[in-house]
Motif scaffolding. Structure first.
Motif, PDB file in Angstrom:
ATOM      1  N   ASP A 254      33.914  39.204 -25.301  1.00  0.00           N
ATOM      2  CA  ASP A 254      35.026  39.854 -26.010  1.00  0.00           C
ATOM      3  C   ASP A 254      35.887  38.843 -26.755  1.00  0.00           C
ATOM      4  N   ASN A 255      35.321  37.625 -26.951  1.00  0.00           N
ATOM      5  CA  ASN A 255      35.998  36.556 -27.701  1.00  0.00           C
ATOM      6  C   ASN A 255      37.301  36.091 -27.034  1.00  0.00           C
ATOM      7  N   ALA A 256      37.351  36.156 -25.722  1.00  0.00           N
ATOM      8  CA  ALA A 256      38.526  35.663 -24.995  1.00  0.00           C
ATOM      9  C   ALA A 256      38.458  34.144 -24.891  1.00  0.00           C
ATOM     10  N   SER A 257      39.599  33.481 -25.065  1.00  0.00           N
ATOM     11  CA  SER A 257      39.661  32.024 -24.934  1.00  0.00           C
ATOM     12  C   SER A 257      39.626  31.629 -23.460  1.00  0.00           C
ATOM     13  N   ARG A 258      39.436  30.321 -23.229  1.00  0.00           N
ATOM     14  CA  ARG A 258      39.410  29.828 -21.854  1.00  0.00           C
ATOM     15  C   ARG A 258      40.723  30.139 -21.130  1.00  0.00           C
ATOM     16  N   PHE A 259      41.834  29.875 -21.814  1.00  0.00           N
ATOM     17  CA  PHE A 259      43.121  30.117 -21.170  1.00  0.00           C
ATOM     18  C   PHE A 259      43.328  31.601 -20.911  1.00  0.00           C
ATOM     19  N   LYS A 260      42.913  32.448 -21.839  1.00  0.00           N
ATOM     20  CA  LYS A 260      43.074  33.886 -21.643  1.00  0.00           C
ATOM     21  C   LYS A 260      42.216  34.362 -20.467  1.00  0.00           C
ATOM     22  N   ILE A 261      41.011  33.801 -20.329  1.00  0.00           N
ATOM     23  CA  ILE A 261      40.163  34.160 -19.189  1.00  0.00           C
ATOM     24  C   ILE A 261      40.854  33.757 -17.886  1.00  0.00           C
ATOM     25  N   PHE A 262      41.420  32.545 -17.903  1.00  0.00           N
ATOM     26  CA  PHE A 262      42.133  32.072 -16.704  1.00  0.00           C
ATOM     27  C   PHE A 262      43.345  32.942 -16.405  1.00  0.00           C
ATOM     28  N   TRP A 263      44.172  33.197 -17.403  1.00  0.00           N
ATOM     29  CA  TRP A 263      45.461  33.857 -17.190  1.00  0.00           C
ATOM     30  C   TRP A 263      45.347  35.359 -16.970  1.00  0.00           C
ATOM     31  N   ARG A 264      44.487  36.018 -17.739  1.00  0.00           N
ATOM     32  CA  ARG A 264      44.436  37.470 -17.718  1.00  0.00           C
ATOM     33  C   ARG A 264      43.338  38.035 -16.820  1.00  0.00           C
ATOM     34  N   VAL A 265      42.287  37.242 -16.573  1.00  0.00           N
ATOM     35  CA  VAL A 265      41.140  37.770 -15.831  1.00  0.00           C
ATOM     36  C   VAL A 265      41.033  37.172 -14.425  1.00  0.00           C
TER      37      VAL A 265
END
Length: 282
Positions: free
Chosen positions: A181-192
């Protein structure tokens, strides 16, 4: 066969009673000193100087608690302990979570070596580095500051290890699905991933808070100004000349007052504390 089953049930029942009796006895042994401290806090110093056993007899008074409210530095020390404990807990959670994610999910040169070096911190006692730390914080003018009281505790090798193992336990397919879903590394860490580690964070946060609240060694070294005393150091400073300084009853009232925040924390986070202790025992 029936006789064997009956005798086995009786044996288990007797064993359970013995364990229950031993548990109750140990609980009484643990609670008695605390009850004795509460009793001492309800007596005047004049009575305690004559006989400390007077705690078992009326009259009792709340004068010591009233004296705390009107003229003690305990509120300042309480505020300092809250700021240091909460700040250190938040710092440990942030740094340990980031480091744990990095060690568990990212590939970089020397990762395993660095992780081993971090774990070596578990084997180094605080007393071994106290002189170097004191000199460093003195050169940086961090003594008698909240940053000086909090920063050493934010170095938490156990927290890094705990969060690394927890992130490793999460399937990598979760990351791959988020990347699609084109999530960045930080977004994967923070949101997932981070929301999935809440049980580990609760455990680490509680243990860090309790450690910071009860710490005496470093606050004694770094917080030499009375206005920067934490509760442990502040209450210890009132124990000069034992009961003859401010009164044994007054001292016990301060100790009881200082223990109330921990009791409140336990009441609100009892579920997580029990889960953390059972997990550590397992």
């Amino acid at each position: 066969m029936t006789t064997q089953l009956s005798s086995g049930a009786v044996g288990r029942g007797l064993g359970d009673r013995v364990i229950l009796a031993a548990t109750i006895a140990l609980a009484i042994v643990m609670v008695l000193p605390m009850l004795w401290a509460v009793g001492l806090s309800l007596k005047t110093n004049a009575e305690l100087l004559v006989d400390t056993n007077s705690v078992l007899k009326a009259p009792w008074t709340f004068r010591n608690y009233y004296d705390i409210l009107i003229g003690s530095g305990v509120f300042r020390w309480l505020l300092n302990s809250i700021i240091v404990s909460v700040g250190m807990s938040l710092g440990v959670l942030a740094l340990s979570s980031l480091a744990g994610y990095g060690f568990a999910r990212l590939e970089f040169p020397g990762r395993n070596v660095i992780f081993v070096l971090v774990l070596f911190g578990l084997a180094i006692p605080e007393q071994a580095v106290i002189l170097v730390r004191h000199q460093l914080f003195s050169d940086l003018s961090l003594h008698n500051t909240y940053a000086g009281l909090m920063l050493p505790g934010m170095s938490a090798p156990f927290g890094v290890f705990l969060m690394t193992q927890y992130f490793k336990a999460i399937p990598t397919e979760v990351d791959e699905a988020a990347m699609l879903d084109n999530a960045s590394r930080f977004k994967i860490f923070w949101r997932v991933l981070l929301p999935m580690t809440l049980p580990a964070q609760a455990t680490l946060g509680i243990f860090t808070f309790l450690h910071a609240w009860n710490d005496y060694w470093w606050p004694l070294v770094s917080g030499t100004n009375e206005q920067m005393y934490t509760l442990t150091v502040g209450i210890a400073s009132t124990q000069m000349n034992f009961a003859e300084s401010a009164g044994l009853g007054y001292l016990m009232a301060q100790a009881v007052f200082a223990g109330l925040p921990i009791l409140i924390v336990y009441m609100f986070f009892q579920k997580y504390i029990v889960r953390a202790v059972s997990g550590a025992a397992a």
